[in-house]
Motif scaffolding. Structure first.
Motif, PDB file in Angstrom:
ATOM      1  N   ARG A  18      82.267 -21.194-143.840  1.00 16.45           N
ATOM      2  CA  ARG A  18      82.360 -19.836-143.309  1.00 16.45           C
ATOM      3  C   ARG A  18      82.217 -18.803-144.432  1.00 16.45           C
ATOM      4  O   ARG A  18      81.491 -17.804-144.288  1.00 16.45           O
ATOM      5  CB  ARG A  18      83.696 -19.645-142.581  1.00 16.45           C
ATOM      6  CG  ARG A  18      83.868 -18.239-141.991  1.00 16.45           C
ATOM      7  CD  ARG A  18      85.072 -18.124-141.082  1.00 16.45           C
ATOM      8  NE  ARG A  18      84.840 -18.842-139.823  1.00 16.45           N
ATOM      9  CZ  ARG A  18      85.381 -20.002-139.512  1.00 16.45           C
ATOM     10  NH1 ARG A  18      86.228 -20.595-140.355  1.00 16.45           N
ATOM     11  NH2 ARG A  18      85.107 -20.608-138.369  1.00 16.45           N
ATOM     12  N   LEU A  19      82.887 -19.056-145.547  1.00 16.23           N
ATOM     13  CA  LEU A  19      82.807 -18.143-146.698  1.00 16.23           C
ATOM     14  C   LEU A  19      81.364 -18.033-147.195  1.00 16.23           C
ATOM     15  O   LEU A  19      80.885 -16.942-147.492  1.00 16.23           O
ATOM     16  CB  LEU A  19      83.721 -18.649-147.818  1.00 16.23           C
ATOM     17  CG  LEU A  19      83.723 -17.838-149.118  1.00 16.23           C
ATOM     18  CD1 LEU A  19      84.148 -16.403-148.861  1.00 16.23           C
ATOM     19  CD2 LEU A  19      84.649 -18.494-150.140  1.00 16.23           C
ATOM     20  N   GLN A  20      80.688 -19.192-147.274  1.00 15.49           N
ATOM     21  CA  GLN A  20      79.295 -19.186-147.727  1.00 15.49           C
ATOM     22  C   GLN A  20      78.413 -18.355-146.793  1.00 15.49           C
ATOM     23  O   GLN A  20      77.590 -17.549-147.240  1.00 15.49           O
ATOM     24  CB  GLN A  20      78.759 -20.619-147.817  1.00 15.49           C
ATOM     25  CG  GLN A  20      77.290 -20.708-148.203  1.00 15.49           C
ATOM     26  CD  GLN A  20      77.020 -20.202-149.602  1.00 15.49           C
ATOM     27  OE1 GLN A  20      77.302 -20.879-150.571  1.00 15.49           O
ATOM     28  NE2 GLN A  20      76.490 -18.987-149.719  1.00 15.49           N
ATOM     29  N   LEU A  26      76.593 -10.827-146.790  1.00 22.27           N
ATOM     30  CA  LEU A  26      76.838  -9.732-147.738  1.00 22.27           C
ATOM     31  C   LEU A  26      75.699  -9.638-148.753  1.00 22.27           C
ATOM     32  O   LEU A  26      75.306  -8.538-149.152  1.00 22.27           O
ATOM     33  CB  LEU A  26      78.177  -9.938-148.451  1.00 22.27           C
ATOM     34  CG  LEU A  26      79.425  -9.715-147.596  1.00 22.27           C
ATOM     35  CD1 LEU A  26      80.677 -10.226-148.318  1.00 22.27           C
ATOM     36  CD2 LEU A  26      79.596  -8.233-147.261  1.00 22.27           C
ATOM     37  N   ASP A  27      75.169 -10.796-149.156  1.00 24.43           N
ATOM     38  CA  ASP A  27      74.022 -10.806-150.078  1.00 24.43           C
ATOM     39  C   ASP A  27      72.821 -10.119-149.433  1.00 24.43           C
ATOM     40  O   ASP A  27      72.077  -9.388-150.106  1.00 24.43           O
ATOM     41  CB  ASP A  27      73.640 -12.243-150.449  1.00 24.43           C
ATOM     42  CG  ASP A  27      74.666 -12.897-151.375  1.00 24.43           C
ATOM     43  OD1 ASP A  27      75.483 -12.169-151.965  1.00 24.43           O
ATOM     44  OD2 ASP A  27      74.645 -14.140-151.493  1.00 24.43           O
ATOM     45  N   GLU A  28      72.624 -10.353-148.144  1.00 30.45           N
ATOM     46  CA  GLU A  28      71.506  -9.724-147.431  1.00 30.45           C
ATOM     47  C   GLU A  28      71.640  -8.201-147.441  1.00 30.45           C
ATOM     48  O   GLU A  28      70.649  -7.482-147.572  1.00 30.45           O
ATOM     49  CB  GLU A  28      71.460 -10.231-145.989  1.00 30.45           C
ATOM     50  CG  GLU A  28      70.975 -11.672-145.855  1.00 30.45           C
ATOM     51  CD  GLU A  28      71.080 -12.188-144.428  1.00 30.45           C
ATOM     52  OE1 GLU A  28      71.286 -11.360-143.512  1.00 30.45           O
ATOM     53  OE2 GLU A  28      70.975 -13.409-144.227  1.00 30.45           O
ATOM     54  N   ILE A  29      72.881  -7.726-147.294  1.00 37.61           N
ATOM     55  CA  ILE A  29      73.118  -6.275-147.325  1.00 37.61           C
ATOM     56  C   ILE A  29      72.790  -5.721-148.705  1.00 37.61           C
ATOM     57  O   ILE A  29      72.173  -4.654-148.843  1.00 37.61           O
ATOM     58  CB  ILE A  29      74.583  -5.950-146.934  1.00 37.61           C
ATOM     59  CG1 ILE A  29      74.810  -6.281-145.453  1.00 37.61           C
ATOM     60  CG2 ILE A  29      74.906  -4.482-147.210  1.00 37.61           C
ATOM     61  CD1 ILE A  29      76.250  -6.156-145.000  1.00 37.61           C
ATOM     62  N   ILE A 190      79.355 -21.803-158.944  1.00 43.88           N
ATOM     63  CA  ILE A 190      78.095 -22.360-158.431  1.00 43.88           C
ATOM     64  C   ILE A 190      77.224 -21.238-157.852  1.00 43.88           C
ATOM     65  O   ILE A 190      76.010 -21.201-158.079  1.00 43.88           O
ATOM     66  CB  ILE A 190      78.361 -23.437-157.352  1.00 43.88           C
ATOM     67  CG1 ILE A 190      79.122 -24.625-157.964  1.00 43.88           C
ATOM     68  CG2 ILE A 190      77.047 -23.925-156.736  1.00 43.88           C
ATOM     69  CD1 ILE A 190      79.692 -25.589-156.927  1.00 43.88           C
ATOM     70  N   ARG A 191      77.849 -20.323-157.134  1.00 46.09           N
ATOM     71  CA  ARG A 191      77.093 -19.197-156.537  1.00 46.09           C
ATOM     72  C   ARG A 191      76.367 -18.391-157.622  1.00 46.09           C
ATOM     73  O   ARG A 191      75.216 -17.974-157.433  1.00 46.09           O
ATOM     74  CB  ARG A 191      78.039 -18.280-155.755  1.00 46.09           C
ATOM     75  CG  ARG A 191      77.939 -18.479-154.258  1.00 46.09           C
ATOM     76  CD  ARG A 191      78.895 -17.596-153.493  1.00 46.09           C
ATOM     77  NE  ARG A 191      78.649 -16.175-153.656  1.00 46.09           N
ATOM     78  CZ  ARG A 191      77.683 -15.496-153.025  1.00 46.09           C
ATOM     79  NH1 ARG A 191      76.846 -16.136-152.209  1.00 46.09           N
ATOM     80  NH2 ARG A 191      77.556 -14.204-153.199  1.00 46.09           N
ATOM     81  N   ARG A 195      70.094 -18.109-157.778  1.00 46.69           N
ATOM     82  CA  ARG A 195      69.655 -16.788-157.329  1.00 46.69           C
ATOM     83  C   ARG A 195      69.887 -16.560-155.845  1.00 46.69           C
ATOM     84  O   ARG A 195      70.149 -15.436-155.415  1.00 46.69           O
ATOM     85  CB  ARG A 195      68.165 -16.600-157.651  1.00 46.69           C
ATOM     86  CG  ARG A 195      67.882 -16.442-159.137  1.00 46.69           C
ATOM     87  CD  ARG A 195      66.415 -16.205-159.407  1.00 46.69           C
ATOM     88  NE  ARG A 195      65.979 -14.942-158.843  1.00 46.69           N
ATOM     89  CZ  ARG A 195      64.719 -14.510-158.877  1.00 46.69           C
ATOM     90  NH1 ARG A 195      63.789 -15.265-159.418  1.00 46.69           N
ATOM     91  NH2 ARG A 195      64.392 -13.346-158.355  1.00 46.69           N
ATOM     92  N   ASN A 196      69.797 -17.647-155.046  1.00 48.59           N
ATOM     93  CA  ASN A 196      70.013 -17.483-153.605  1.00 48.59           C
ATOM     94  C   ASN A 196      71.490 -17.483-153.233  1.00 48.59           C
ATOM     95  O   ASN A 196      71.848 -17.302-152.068  1.00 48.59           O
ATOM     96  CB  ASN A 196      69.262 -18.558-152.811  1.00 48.59           C
ATOM     97  CG  ASN A 196      69.716 -19.975-153.149  1.00 48.59           C
ATOM     98  OD1 ASN A 196      70.716 -20.174-153.833  1.00 48.59           O
ATOM     99  ND2 ASN A 196      68.976 -20.964-152.662  1.00 48.59           N
TER     100      ASN A 196
END
Length: 251
Positions: A18-20, A26-29, A190-191, A195-196
């Motif tokens: 769920r967090l991922q 949020l990354d898309e925003i 890891i995140r 880049r993704n």
């Protein structure tokens, strides 16, 4: 509220998925905002620097103008002395006095010429400074127009995504509350490495959903049991089974 230690591995994995998914939203925003926040900050810094340069040039012009005024006053004083000495020369009693007065007149005349040269040079310098000041003003106006445009774009995106972003941040915080700190540190590390931003991926078609490295059948069986946290031996991402990944939805 239950403590993190009270949650099973499966519950922690569910929270990580769920967090991922929330972090990906949020990354898309952030991608939607693009480079706008950085561009706005850079423009603000540039404008601040240009304003400082403008102020510095204005102070330099004022200083030169003050110098010119001082030289003009010096010319007036020298001219007054010349008149005084010329008047005194009419009443000299001997050649010695006459030569002394003439020397003073010559000195004051030279002082006048020197002051006039200083004024001429300083006036030219003021011209150069004035052109630099005008260029700085034009640069500020251009940058401010650009800044207004960039800010407008950014504010529009923020207005459109603010509610969504707040909701996702709240969901991310809740999901983090179900995962122990050590695992969260690994997740965040890891995140940052990719880049993704994918730290948790599903096993798809017998392969890691992040690097597509083949996952042995035995390891896939262990992943499906959800009894311990498994990672890809090739890329280090946290692996979950496809069913768990699909079961978690983020709205």
């Amino acid at each position: 509220m239950a403590k993190v230690a009270d949650f099973s591995v499966e519950e922690k994995l569910t929270s990580l998925v769920r967090l991922q998914k929330v972090d990906s939203k949020l990354d898309e925003i952030q991608i939607l905002k693009g480079e706008l926040p950085i561009e706005v900050k850079d423009l603000e810094d540039e404008i601040e620097g240009l304003h400082a340069r403008q102020t510095r040039v204005e102070e330099e012009i004022n200083g030169i103008q003050e110098f010119i005024n001082q030289r003009k006053e010096a010319i007036k004083e020298a001219e007054a002395l010349v008149k005084k000495y010329e008047k005194q020369s009419d009443n000299v009693k001997n050649n010695r006095e006459f030569e002394a007065i003439n020397k003073e007149i010559e000195m004051q005349t030279l002082e006048i010429k020197l002051c006039e040269k200083h004024i001429k040079d300083a006036t030219e310098e003021i011209g150069d400074k004035a052109r630099a000041l005008e260029a700085a003003k034009k640069a500020v106006a251009t940058k401010e127009n650009n800044l207004a445009g960039k800010k407008g774009e950014l504010e529009k995106i923020i207005a459109e995504t603010e509610k969504e972003e707040k909701q996702y941040n709240k969901q991310a915080e809740e999901a983090r509350g179900h995962v122990d700190e050590r695992l969260l540190l690994s997740y965040d590390r890891i995140r940052k490495n990719y880049r993704n931003g994918l730290a948790v991926v599903a096993v798809e078609r017998d392969s890691c959903g992040g690097c597509f490295h083949a996952i042995p059948p035995q390891k896939q069986s262990e992943i499906k049991l959800r009894k311990k946290v498994m990672v890809c031996e090739n890329c280090g991402r946290i692996l979950v089974d496809d069913d768990l990944n699909n079961a978690v939805e983020v709205k």
